[in-house]
Design an enzyme around this catalytic site. Sequence first.
Site, PDB file in Angstrom:
ATOM      1  N   GLY A  20       0.792  -1.221   0.000  1.00 11.60           N
ATOM      2  CA  GLY A  20       0.000   0.000   0.000  1.00 11.60           C
ATOM      3  C   GLY A  20       0.826   1.274   0.000  1.00 11.60           C
ATOM      4  O   GLY A  20       0.288   2.352  -0.181  1.00 11.60           O
ATOM      5  N   CYS A  34     -22.916  -6.827 -18.813  1.00  6.61           N
ATOM      6  CA  CYS A  34     -21.704  -7.010 -18.026  1.00  6.61           C
ATOM      7  C   CYS A  34     -20.613  -6.082 -18.557  1.00  6.61           C
ATOM      8  O   CYS A  34     -20.423  -5.983 -19.773  1.00  6.61           O
ATOM      9  CB  CYS A  34     -21.184  -8.436 -18.162  1.00  6.61           C
ATOM     10  SG  CYS A  34     -22.255  -9.676 -17.482  1.00  6.61           S
ATOM     11  N   CYS A  78     -26.280 -11.997 -20.932  1.00 11.70           N
ATOM     12  CA  CYS A  78     -25.994 -13.318 -20.379  1.00 11.70           C
ATOM     13  C   CYS A  78     -26.807 -13.625 -19.121  1.00 11.70           C
ATOM     14  O   CYS A  78     -26.709 -14.704 -18.564  1.00 11.70           O
ATOM     15  CB  CYS A  78     -24.507 -13.483 -20.084  1.00 11.70           C
ATOM     16  SG  CYS A  78     -23.967 -12.616 -18.607  1.00 11.70           S
ATOM     17  N   CYS A 111     -27.811  -9.038 -16.378  1.00 12.92           N
ATOM     18  CA  CYS A 111     -27.210  -8.645 -17.651  1.00 12.92           C
ATOM     19  C   CYS A 111     -28.165  -8.995 -18.791  1.00 12.92           C
ATOM     20  O   CYS A 111     -28.720 -10.098 -18.831  1.00 12.92           O
ATOM     21  CB  CYS A 111     -25.875  -9.378 -17.829  1.00 12.92           C
ATOM     22  SG  CYS A 111     -25.186  -9.220 -19.485  1.00 12.92           S
TER      23      CYS A 111
END
Lengths: 265, 298
Positions: free
Chosen positions: B31, B265, B243, B240
């Site tokens: 980080g 998506c 799909c 979606c």
Amino acid sequence: MADQDIQEADQPLLIANSLSKSYGRIAACRDVSFALYPGEVLAIVGESGSGKSTLLQMLSGQLAASDGQVSYRMRDGVTRDLASLGEAERRLLFRTDWGFVHQDPAQGLRMAVSAGANVGERLMAVGWNHYSRIRESASDWLTRVEIDVARIDDAPRTYSGGMRQRLQIARNLVTGPRLVFMDEPTGGLDVSVQARLLDLLRNLVAELHLAVVIVTHDLAVARLLSHRVMVMKGGRVVETGLTDQVLDDPREPYTQLLVSSILPP
Amino acid sequence: MNAPAYNFAYLDEQTKRMIRRAILKAIAIPGYQVPFASREMPMPYGWGTGGVQVTAAILGPRDVLKVIDQGSDDTTNAISIRKFFAKTAGVATTTSTDEATVIQTRHRIPETALHEKQVLVYQVPIPEPLRFLEPRETETRRMHALAEYGLMHVKLYEDIARFGHIATAYAYPVKVNARYVMDPSPTPKFDNPKMDNCPALQLFGAGREKRIYAIPPYTRVVSLDFEDHPFEPYRFNAPCTLCGAEDSYLDEIVTDDKGSRMFVCSDTDYCEGRQAAGHHGALSAAPYKDKAPEASNG
């Protein structure tokens, strides 16, 4: 417990020991010593260039002294030399046990974030992690400094000068500090706003039992707020004593001049 | 005159060493933003110059590279970076998340779970999470050094005060390994939980700002929040359209000027994979066309 409180009050909170600061050949501050006790308000007065602000910066650990030292009695009761504190400790002290009220509120506030967040920042910095409680505490403090709670979500740049200054005070006091430094807190405000601010400050100082070091060139501010006065000239303390005594019966010629320069109302 | 005009993966070996040193340091201090001597790349800042340098430094001849932009394999940014490495390094490229060993990404983490043999490289525009509240670099560095992160909560406080909830929807600040607060680059906060305890190595490169930071595999990554306003990933409440996925991050696509819209998506590989496996949404493009295998060594 009561005995302990009395003992606490008996010991100085902040001790300055022959503080000096020179910039090259110019001595901005020479051999200043004093002790400040809990709940005591000390005014440092003097004309521009007398070393007041340099002294305040040294006392609050923002400026390293050329000579001498500042000690502070921490919350655990141990008196420590400020120069011996690590940066992390000093910064923690600065945002928990101390406050610093700048002359220009823009220096002490975040002008672009809301008043609530300005007050809450210190709480969040010490780990408060509950939004409603932070907000509650912020509204409580806004009420105490006489700012309408309806303005809690407004940024300070939409505030008037007097409100900004009061917000800055709230932001400093929210963590319950024991010592507050003030640099000309009433500078740049008109007289009626000044009067209101001074009234507010006087009440808060008494109520919270704050120790205050206040730098001002306005003797009226010193008279209204402070218990003791230190008069500075050319980097030296020329006279020190109880406020009434110094202002009503000045001994030093410079103090006499300063007192007599005030226009009679 | 037959010698190649540039080294494998464009950057010269000394530059790669310098970048690898920065990456190693970044992995050692999860980080923490490590400064590095960012180079000019043959693309403009904002196109992923940081990510490209990191990818160039870690790429080997046997790596399989996937590049996505907002989850998509076939947008301009993704295609040009993929072509860049296909040309300068001759590595195999793919659009499949599973097959890739190095995935360079802009603004998304793939829906398919990553595994230990993968490295995810993020393109980062502004690495400093505290920047918009504290403009001084000297001060933000000090705040990181002393772990003074109260200011980060000021931003979240402002969100709640203004909108009633934490309205930060992307670049949502996280705390890495219980120490450094980090900007996860402008990924949607939907992706934040995927960073936590991820088996893949995650590297972040900011070219213009000259910073590299990292999350080593299996590292704790916590999104900052308030006790009474906990972190919540955001997703449009719809399946979606292509799909039918109920769990993927969706793009909203406006389809005409009468207010019609569809949700698909954002991860094209995931969506195509699901359609190939026989999942259908309301507007499935049936019959499903097999994906043409992408040319490698292009």
